[in-house]
Design a protein around this motif. Structure first.
Motif, PDB file in Angstrom:
ATOM      1  N   GLY A 171       1.069  -1.349   0.009  1.00 61.48           N
ATOM      2  CA  GLY A 171      -0.271  -0.189   0.087  1.00 61.48           C
ATOM      3  C   GLY A 171       0.768   1.158  -0.059  1.00 61.48           C
ATOM      4  N   ARG A 172       2.107   1.108  -0.113  1.00 65.55           N
ATOM      5  CA  ARG A 172       2.876   1.806   0.627  1.00 65.55           C
ATOM      6  C   ARG A 172       4.040   2.852  -1.167  1.00 65.55           C
ATOM      7  NH1 ARG A 172       1.994   4.111   5.328  1.00 65.55           N
ATOM      8  NH2 ARG A 172       2.287   2.644   6.700  1.00 65.55           N
ATOM      9  N   THR A 173       3.697   4.152  -1.320  1.00 66.50           N
ATOM     10  CA  THR A 173       4.209   4.564  -3.142  1.00 66.50           C
ATOM     11  C   THR A 173       5.985   4.126  -2.779  1.00 66.50           C
ATOM     12  OG1 THR A 173       4.871   6.168  -2.190  1.00 66.50           O
ATOM     13  CG2 THR A 173       2.388   6.328  -3.086  1.00 66.50           C
ATOM     14  N   ILE A 174       6.196   4.150  -4.270  1.00 64.80           N
ATOM     15  CA  ILE A 174       7.803   4.272  -3.817  1.00 64.80           C
ATOM     16  C   ILE A 174       8.446   5.043  -3.267  1.00 64.80           C
ATOM     17  CG2 ILE A 174       9.432   3.629  -5.907  1.00 64.80           C
ATOM     18  CD1 ILE A 174       8.141   2.525  -7.673  1.00 64.80           C
ATOM     19  N   ARG A 175       8.540   5.537  -3.259  1.00 63.60           N
ATOM     20  CA  ARG A 175       8.320   7.270  -2.679  1.00 63.60           C
ATOM     21  C   ARG A 175       8.497   6.948  -1.198  1.00 63.60           C
ATOM     22  NH1 ARG A 175       6.346  10.903  -4.848  1.00 63.60           N
ATOM     23  NH2 ARG A 175       7.742  12.028  -5.884  1.00 63.60           N
ATOM     24  N   GLU A 176       8.202   6.629  -0.330  1.00 59.52           N
ATOM     25  CA  GLU A 176       7.476   5.925   1.345  1.00 59.52           C
ATOM     26  C   GLU A 176       8.442   4.974   0.793  1.00 59.52           C
ATOM     27  OE1 GLU A 176       3.150   7.788   1.774  1.00 59.52           O
ATOM     28  OE2 GLU A 176       3.080   5.425   0.968  1.00 59.52           O
ATOM     29  N   PHE A 177       8.498   4.121   0.437  1.00 61.44           N
ATOM     30  CA  PHE A 177       8.953   3.036   0.794  1.00 61.44           C
ATOM     31  C   PHE A 177      10.609   3.187   0.433  1.00 61.44           C
ATOM     32  CE2 PHE A 177      11.707  -0.965  -1.137  1.00 61.44           C
ATOM     33  CZ  PHE A 177      11.011  -2.344  -0.439  1.00 61.44           C
ATOM     34  N   VAL A 178      11.249   3.969  -0.441  1.00 62.18           N
ATOM     35  CA  VAL A 178      12.640   4.266  -0.674  1.00 62.18           C
ATOM     36  C   VAL A 178      13.294   4.685   0.636  1.00 62.18           C
ATOM     37  CG1 VAL A 178      14.686   5.500  -1.599  1.00 62.18           C
ATOM     38  CG2 VAL A 178      13.060   4.064  -2.855  1.00 62.18           C
TER      39      VAL A 178
ATOM     40  N   PHE B 111      22.438 -15.974  -6.667  1.00 60.97           N
ATOM     41  CA  PHE B 111      21.144 -15.572  -6.318  1.00 60.97           C
ATOM     42  C   PHE B 111      21.186 -13.376  -6.978  1.00 60.97           C
ATOM     43  CE2 PHE B 111      17.832 -12.806  -4.033  1.00 60.97           C
ATOM     44  CZ  PHE B 111      17.003 -13.393  -4.398  1.00 60.97           C
ATOM     45  N   SER B 112      22.689 -13.516  -7.242  1.00 64.22           N
ATOM     46  CA  SER B 112      22.903 -12.281  -7.323  1.00 64.22           C
ATOM     47  C   SER B 112      22.546 -11.872  -8.865  1.00 64.22           C
ATOM     48  CB  SER B 112      24.759 -11.849  -7.103  1.00 64.22           C
ATOM     49  OG  SER B 112      25.253 -12.314  -7.791  1.00 64.22           O
ATOM     50  N   ILE B 113      22.384 -12.596  -9.931  1.00 66.25           N
ATOM     51  CA  ILE B 113      22.314 -12.439 -11.267  1.00 66.25           C
ATOM     52  C   ILE B 113      20.586 -12.469 -11.243  1.00 66.25           C
ATOM     53  CG2 ILE B 113      22.218 -13.818 -13.591  1.00 66.25           C
ATOM     54  CD1 ILE B 113      24.585 -14.835 -12.287  1.00 66.25           C
ATOM     55  N   ILE B 114      19.585 -13.001 -10.697  1.00 68.16           N
ATOM     56  CA  ILE B 114      18.907 -13.453 -10.087  1.00 68.16           C
ATOM     57  C   ILE B 114      18.261 -11.410  -9.775  1.00 68.16           C
ATOM     58  CG2 ILE B 114      16.799 -14.266  -9.198  1.00 68.16           C
ATOM     59  CD1 ILE B 114      18.280 -16.717  -8.931  1.00 68.16           C
ATOM     60  N   LEU B 115      18.653 -10.800  -8.756  1.00 65.20           N
ATOM     61  CA  LEU B 115      18.579  -9.358  -7.703  1.00 65.20           C
ATOM     62  C   LEU B 115      18.972  -9.279  -9.524  1.00 65.20           C
ATOM     63  CD1 LEU B 115      20.122  -9.471  -4.806  1.00 65.20           C
ATOM     64  CD2 LEU B 115      17.652  -9.380  -5.099  1.00 65.20           C
ATOM     65  N   LEU B 116      20.168  -8.673 -10.528  1.00 65.94           N
ATOM     66  CA  LEU B 116      19.989  -8.091 -11.847  1.00 65.94           C
ATOM     67  C   LEU B 116      19.018  -8.076 -12.242  1.00 65.94           C
ATOM     68  CD1 LEU B 116      24.071  -8.468 -12.107  1.00 65.94           C
ATOM     69  CD2 LEU B 116      22.902  -6.326 -10.701  1.00 65.94           C
ATOM     70  N   LEU B 117      18.424  -8.796 -12.524  1.00 64.61           N
ATOM     71  CA  LEU B 117      17.423  -9.382 -13.812  1.00 64.61           C
ATOM     72  C   LEU B 117      15.944  -9.118 -12.760  1.00 64.61           C
ATOM     73  CD1 LEU B 117      17.826 -12.859 -14.670  1.00 64.61           C
ATOM     74  CD2 LEU B 117      18.191 -10.820 -15.708  1.00 64.61           C
ATOM     75  N   SER B 118      15.587  -9.232 -11.399  1.00 62.74           N
ATOM     76  CA  SER B 118      14.529  -8.468 -11.069  1.00 62.74           C
ATOM     77  C   SER B 118      14.675  -6.747 -10.837  1.00 62.74           C
ATOM     78  CB  SER B 118      14.648  -8.743  -9.609  1.00 62.74           C
ATOM     79  OG  SER B 118      15.040 -10.142  -9.187  1.00 62.74           O
ATOM     80  N   LEU B 119      15.795  -6.607 -10.785  1.00 57.20           N
ATOM     81  CA  LEU B 119      15.976  -4.792 -11.001  1.00 57.20           C
ATOM     82  C   LEU B 119      15.961  -4.258 -12.574  1.00 57.20           C
ATOM     83  CD1 LEU B 119      19.672  -4.222  -9.080  1.00 57.20           C
ATOM     84  CD2 LEU B 119      17.463  -3.446  -8.880  1.00 57.20           C
ATOM     85  N   TRP B 120      16.042  -5.160 -13.667  1.00 63.20           N
ATOM     86  CA  TRP B 120      15.787  -5.033 -14.639  1.00 63.20           C
ATOM     87  C   TRP B 120      14.450  -5.451 -15.066  1.00 63.20           C
ATOM     88  CZ3 TRP B 120      13.250  -8.401 -18.881  1.00 63.20           C
ATOM     89  CH2 TRP B 120      13.714  -8.032 -19.437  1.00 63.20           C
ATOM     90  N   GLY B 121      14.062  -6.151 -14.575  1.00 61.67           N
ATOM     91  CA  GLY B 121      12.685  -6.069 -14.498  1.00 61.67           C
ATOM     92  C   GLY B 121      11.306  -5.010 -14.062  1.00 61.67           C
ATOM     93  N   LEU B 122      11.927  -4.608 -12.418  1.00 61.85           N
ATOM     94  CA  LEU B 122      11.419  -3.885 -12.022  1.00 61.85           C
ATOM     95  C   LEU B 122      11.676  -1.940 -12.913  1.00 61.85           C
ATOM     96  CD1 LEU B 122      10.622  -2.201  -9.178  1.00 61.85           C
ATOM     97  CD2 LEU B 122      12.660  -1.691  -8.379  1.00 61.85           C
TER      98      LEU B 122
ATOM     99  N   LYS C  95      11.589  -1.768 -16.417  1.00 58.88           N
ATOM    100  CA  LYS C  95      10.437  -2.471 -17.242  1.00 58.88           C
ATOM    101  C   LYS C  95       9.800  -1.929 -17.030  1.00 58.88           C
ATOM    102  CE  LYS C  95       9.278  -6.099 -20.481  1.00 58.88           C
ATOM    103  NZ  LYS C  95       8.898  -7.192 -20.665  1.00 58.88           N
ATOM    104  N   ALA C  96       9.328  -2.704 -15.474  1.00 59.99           N
ATOM    105  CA  ALA C  96       7.547  -2.013 -15.090  1.00 59.99           C
ATOM    106  C   ALA C  96       7.444  -0.691 -14.542  1.00 59.99           C
ATOM    107  CB  ALA C  96       7.521  -3.044 -13.673  1.00 59.99           C
ATOM    108  N   LEU C  97       8.354   0.163 -14.509  1.00 55.75           N
ATOM    109  CA  LEU C  97       8.575   1.930 -13.696  1.00 55.75           C
ATOM    110  C   LEU C  97       7.983   2.017 -15.280  1.00 55.75           C
ATOM    111  CD1 LEU C  97      11.113   2.562 -11.193  1.00 55.75           C
ATOM    112  CD2 LEU C  97       8.525   1.765 -10.670  1.00 55.75           C
ATOM    113  N   ARG C  98       9.198   2.288 -16.053  1.00 58.82           N
ATOM    114  CA  ARG C  98       9.200   2.604 -17.630  1.00 58.82           C
ATOM    115  C   ARG C  98       7.471   2.467 -18.644  1.00 58.82           C
ATOM    116  NH1 ARG C  98       8.945   0.822 -22.977  1.00 58.82           N
ATOM    117  NH2 ARG C  98       9.450  -1.185 -22.552  1.00 58.82           N
ATOM    118  N   LEU C  99       7.034   0.968 -18.243  1.00 53.09           N
ATOM    119  CA  LEU C  99       5.360   0.667 -18.052  1.00 53.09           C
ATOM    120  C   LEU C  99       4.011   1.563 -17.434  1.00 53.09           C
ATOM    121  CD1 LEU C  99       4.788  -2.974 -19.094  1.00 53.09           C
ATOM    122  CD2 LEU C  99       5.742  -1.255 -20.841  1.00 53.09           C
TER     123      LEU C  99
END
Length: 429
Positions: A113-120, A252-263, A265-269
């Protein structure tokens, strides 16, 4: 070893009680209690210690950290080989990357329920600032004792056994006995909150992300974690488990990098979809929801209760949803109209197969009623009012349709659906 098993049993028992009571009760109460104890201990050391010196070192330490963060991050001591980077920097990097699935899922659960700004702000900036201040207060107070007050035995105790460092440090302060008790309680609660949050995450994973799981299931995972810890301790497998955990950090660090790419991408969309909101599209909604200005003003002043909003949803919104659903079904679309869980709202979902589905929901949203007249200001009781807010798949849209006619609600659905179809066109293009 017997004492360690007893500690595991006690910690597991308290964690089981905490996780059984739920996130908003046991876990939250323990976490807030622990944070309060930490703040009290921090302020006490700050006040009785070299206060001015601590504020000076806090500013200097923060500046040194920020100025060296890039150099320290990329410095692998290739030209000056040392074992320190492996035993400290890389070790803890791997440790926290390995723990990131558990920590990340727990933080995501409590931040819903929090915004990205509140989360960060709440997850990155505030904890980082508190950690810098905590390390400065305790670390530089000890440094001041050794260098200025010439308390050499403190350095000797820390060098001999770092696990006794905190209590050796507290012995040099007033009311050391009380402070030691507070520190013991704080450390114990830290262990309990770590155990119950871990059990909660395992329960979330095992239940497929469901929020409301049976109490017995949460108790089972908490007890199982304690049993596994005892079994590993008896089998002398903790060291091997720690090694395996850290070794898993690399893949798992590779998975995190892929998650960052997905994030990203989702923000761009998401940015694309928000931009479409302001583009010049055909608007079918009547001005101000088809209300007369007298009715609109009456709705603003009366501030509806939950029952009023729920009746509006049942009498106006749901029939509007059914009308749109019937027409879309005639066009060959799979459409579902259903109630949302727990809040009395209603959801319209249009399936688009392999493309992103369209979701339009109206939910009662509670707000604290403002005091805008002398009579309202004299009433000290905090009253709530409700809005019939629109929610799309990407979240709340921050506007209220309470009091709109059925045709106006249908017009808003079509506006949002038109934007969604245009968004799908933009994404494919």
């Amino acid at each position: 070893m017997q004492s360690q098993i007893i500690l595991i049993v006690i910690t597991c028992g308290l964690a089981t009680v905490s996780v059984a009571s739920g996130l908003d009760k046991g876990i939250r109460i323990l976490s807030e209690t622990n944070l309060a104890l930490a703040v009290v201990l921090l302020l006490f050391v700050l006040i009785v210690g070299p206060t001015v010196f601590l504020f000076q070192t806090f500013v200097q330490n923060t500046g040194a950290y920020l100025s060296d963060i890039v150099n320290k991050t990329f410095n692998l001591y290739a030209y000056e080989p040392t074992d320190w980077i492996g035993g400290w920097t890389l070790f803890y990097w791997g440790w926290w990357i390995a723990w990131s699935p558990f920590v990340g899922l727990f933080i995501a659960r409590i931040s819903r329920g929090r915004t990205i700004r509140e989360f960060v702000t709440g997850v990155l900036l505030v904890p980082a600032g508190f950690t810098l201040f905590w390390m400065t207060v305790f670390g530089d107070t000890a440094i001041h004792m050794i260098l200025v007050d010439n308390v050499q035995d403190l350095a000797q105790v820390v060098e001999a056994d770092s696990s006794l460092a905190l209590f050796a440090f507290l012995e040099k302060l007033p009311w050391s006995g009380v402070l030691s008790i507070v520190a013991i309680v704080m450390v114990a609660v830290f262990f309990v909150t770590s155990a119950d949050s871990g059990a909660l995450v395992v329960d979330l994973l095992a239940s497929g992300g469901q929020d409301r799981t049976p109490v017995w299931q949460r108790i089972f995972w908490s007890l199982l974690m304690g049993a596994v810890a005892i079994a590993l301790l008896l089998a002398d497998g903790l060291t091997a488990l720690q090694t395996a955990t850290i070794a898993s950090a690399l893949p798992f660090s590779i998975i995190l990098l892929l998650s960052l790419w997905g994030l990203f991408k989702a923000l761009r969309l998401d940015a694309t979809k928000r931009g479409i909101r302001y583009q010049s599209l055909t608007l079918s909604r009547p001005a101000r929801g088809g209300q007369s200005w007298e009715r609109r003003l009456r709705n603003m002043v009366m501030m509806p209760r939950r029952a009023h909003v729920q009746r509006f949803i049942a009498d106006v919104v749901r029939p509007a949803f059914e009308d749109v659903a019937d027409e879309l079904r005639k066009q060959g679309y799979a459409v579902e109209v259903r109630e949302s869980e727990g809040d009395g709202g209603v959801i319209l979902e249009v399936s688009h197969g392999e493309h992103l589905d369209f979701s339009y929901a109206v939910q009662p949203q509670a707000f604290v009623r403002p005091s805008l007249t002398p009579d309202e200001a004299a009433d000290e009781e905090e009253r709530k009012y409700f809005r019939a807010e629109v929610h799309l798949r990407e979240g709340g849209q921050d506007y209220d349709i309470m009091g709109w006619s059925r045709d106006a609600v249908i017009g808003d659905i079509l506006d949002q659906y038109e934007r969604h179809r245009h968004y799908l066109h933009m994404v494919r293009g």
